[in-house]
Design a protein around this motif. Structure first.
Motif, short mmCIF file in Angstrom:
data_model
loop_
_atom_site.label_atom_id
_atom_site.label_comp_id
_atom_site.label_asym_id
_atom_site.label_seq_id
_atom_site.Cartn_x
_atom_site.Cartn_y
_atom_site.Cartn_z
N ALA A 45 37.35 46.85 36.57
CA ALA A 45 37.95 47.57 35.51
C ALA A 45 39.04 46.69 34.90
O ALA A 45 39.22 46.25 33.79
CB ALA A 45 38.72 48.89 35.62
N PHE A 46 39.68 45.76 35.92
CA PHE A 46 40.42 44.84 35.79
C PHE A 46 39.89 43.66 34.90
O PHE A 46 40.13 43.11 34.04
CB PHE A 46 41.11 44.22 37.12
N LEU A 47 38.58 43.05 35.38
CA LEU A 47 37.89 42.14 34.73
C LEU A 47 37.47 42.44 33.31
O LEU A 47 37.83 41.76 32.53
CB LEU A 47 36.79 41.66 35.64
N ARG A 48 37.07 43.83 33.22
CA ARG A 48 36.72 44.20 31.62
C ARG A 48 37.80 44.43 30.96
O ARG A 48 37.59 43.77 29.71
CB ARG A 48 36.06 45.62 31.70
N ALA A 49 39.02 44.83 31.31
CA ALA A 49 40.17 44.87 30.76
C ALA A 49 40.86 43.65 30.05
O ALA A 49 41.23 43.25 29.00
CB ALA A 49 41.35 45.57 31.34
N GLU A 50 40.62 42.53 31.15
CA GLU A 50 41.02 41.01 30.79
C GLU A 50 40.25 40.30 29.98
O GLU A 50 40.70 39.52 28.98
CB GLU A 50 41.66 40.39 32.21
N ALA A 51 38.99 40.70 30.12
CA ALA A 51 37.86 39.97 29.45
C ALA A 51 38.00 38.40 29.47
O ALA A 51 37.92 37.76 28.16
CB ALA A 51 37.57 40.58 28.13
N PRO A 52 37.97 37.57 30.68
CA PRO A 52 38.25 36.00 30.63
C PRO A 52 37.22 35.51 30.12
O PRO A 52 36.00 35.87 30.03
CB PRO A 52 38.44 35.79 32.03
N ASP A 53 37.38 34.25 29.36
CA ASP A 53 36.32 33.38 28.93
C ASP A 53 35.82 32.66 30.14
O ASP A 53 34.83 31.96 29.94
CB ASP A 53 36.88 32.61 27.75
N ALA A 54 36.79 32.60 31.03
CA ALA A 54 36.55 31.43 31.99
C ALA A 54 37.15 31.98 33.54
O ALA A 54 38.17 32.59 33.30
CB ALA A 54 36.71 30.02 31.93
N ILE A 55 36.45 31.93 34.71
CA ILE A 55 37.22 32.03 35.77
C ILE A 55 37.17 30.88 36.78
O ILE A 55 36.02 30.12 36.91
CB ILE A 55 36.24 33.11 36.66
N VAL A 56 38.24 30.57 37.47
CA VAL A 56 38.60 29.49 38.40
C VAL A 56 38.92 30.50 39.81
O VAL A 56 39.93 30.93 39.71
CB VAL A 56 39.38 28.41 37.96
N HIS A 57 38.07 30.27 40.79
CA HIS A 57 38.28 31.26 42.03
C HIS A 57 38.77 30.18 43.01
O HIS A 57 37.88 29.45 43.67
CB HIS A 57 36.95 32.12 42.30
N LEU A 58 40.02 30.31 43.27
CA LEU A 58 40.69 29.47 44.47
C LEU A 58 41.17 30.37 45.39
O LEU A 58 41.17 29.57 46.61
CB LEU A 58 42.06 28.81 43.66
N ALA A 59 41.28 31.42 45.30
CA ALA A 59 41.82 32.28 46.60
C ALA A 59 40.87 32.34 47.93
O ALA A 59 39.68 32.45 47.64
CB ALA A 59 42.35 33.93 45.91
N MET A 60 41.41 32.66 49.08
CA MET A 60 40.79 32.91 49.95
C MET A 60 40.14 34.48 49.84
O MET A 60 41.03 35.22 49.44
CB MET A 60 41.49 32.99 51.20
N GLY A 61 39.09 34.76 50.44
CA GLY A 61 38.93 36.17 49.96
C GLY A 61 37.29 36.53 50.65
O GLY A 61 36.60 35.20 50.61
N SER A 62 36.86 37.53 50.39
CA SER A 62 35.58 37.72 51.05
C SER A 62 34.33 37.04 50.09
O SER A 62 34.45 36.97 48.87
CB SER A 62 35.02 39.28 51.41
N GLU A 63 33.29 36.78 50.75
CA GLU A 63 32.36 36.33 49.93
C GLU A 63 31.37 37.37 48.57
O GLU A 63 31.04 37.13 47.78
CB GLU A 63 30.93 35.81 50.66
N CYS A 64 31.84 38.73 49.08
CA CYS A 64 31.58 39.67 48.38
C CYS A 64 32.40 39.62 46.96
O CYS A 64 31.72 39.92 45.82
CB CYS A 64 31.67 41.09 48.91
N TRP A 65 33.68 39.26 47.23
CA TRP A 65 34.40 39.06 46.05
C TRP A 65 34.02 37.77 44.97
O TRP A 65 33.82 38.05 43.86
CB TRP A 65 35.93 38.77 46.38
#
Length: 249
Positions: A45-65
């Motif tokens: 829901a957050f992703l759909r609401a923000e609707a980014p043109d690009a994502i840079v994933h730097l955070a530590m978190g699960s491979e599922c995320w």
């Protein structure tokens, strides 16, 4: 351009944020205190609401995320850049390392990053996996080489620096600019970002040069107790980043 960045409380992400702002991009961060990545419905829901043109994933978190972010990017035509590490290559591997070399990590962190890389590229084969080395910045905060050296010297009264180690490393400002370039121009798959790729400074040389640049009165003990050419080069043997000498001269 609307850019979603994860890990804004980390070391590199704030630099990417500042670089993106210089390009007049709209930047939004992922606040895990508000949106739990493990809550699939809330995350989507957050992703759909923000609707980014690009994502840079730097955070530590699960491979599922990581996989979820890449799947969203693929489904919505967004650019995806996952930031990985030189640590996917074990010290027993002979460097310099190229993007398609076998990943040989034995430690938990390196194996975790391999799982994240695989999750991202399975979900979005057009995603970019940017492997980086140890980062350097004058403010010496976060997981930063300068901070580590300061702390080692304060603790031990010296810095032990191996002349048998050629580390992958870069200044954070250069890494941030390259990651933003990859958002715009990334061709997908693994890419290596290393300012030491061509100059091949050994760790003792690097420590001495950093001491001069940042006016540190370090005592440096040169050793040979760690043997590894950790450098990250690309398929043509080159580097996407300016060399360390740009900053250290």
């Amino acid at each position: 351009m609307k850019l979603l960045i994860t890990g804004l409380n980390g070391t590199v992400a704030p630099w990417v944020h500042r670089e993106a702002q210089t390009r007049d991009w709209d930047v939004v961060g992922w606040d895990r205190r508000a949106i739990d990545p493990a809550n699939d419905a809330a995350a989507l829901a957050f992703l759909r609401a923000e609707a980014p043109d690009a994502i840079v994933h730097l955070a530590m978190g699960s491979e599922c995320w990581a996989g979820q972010l890449a799947d969203f990017a693929r489904r919505h035509g967004a650019a995806m850049v996952f930031v990985s590490t030189a640590m996917v290559f074990d010290a027993s591997s002979v460097g310099p390392h190229r993007p398609d070399d076998p990943r040989t990590a034995r430690d938990d962190y390196g194996q975790y990053k391999i799982r994240c890389e695989d999750a991202v590229l399975t979900a979005d084969p057009s995603a970019t996996v940017a492997r980086i080395g140890w980062q350097i910045a004058a403010d010496a905060v976060g997981n930063n080489m300068l901070r580590h050296l300061d702390e080692q010297h304060a603790r031990d009264g010296r810095i032990r620096a191996s002349s048998a180690w050629r580390p992958a490393c870069s200044f954070m400002s250069d890494t941030a600019a390259a990651l933003c370039d990859l958002v715009q121009e990334g061709t997908g798959g693994p890419v290596h970002l290393d300012s030491n790729a061509l100059e091949a400074l050994t760790f003792d040389q690097l420590v001495l040069n950093l001491g001069k640049k940042f006016e540190r009165d370090w005592v440096v003990e040169v050793t040979q107790d760690y043997l590894h050419d950790q450098r990250l080069v690309n398929e043509n043997g080159g580097s996407m980043l300016p060399p360390l000498s740009v900053h250290l001269s």
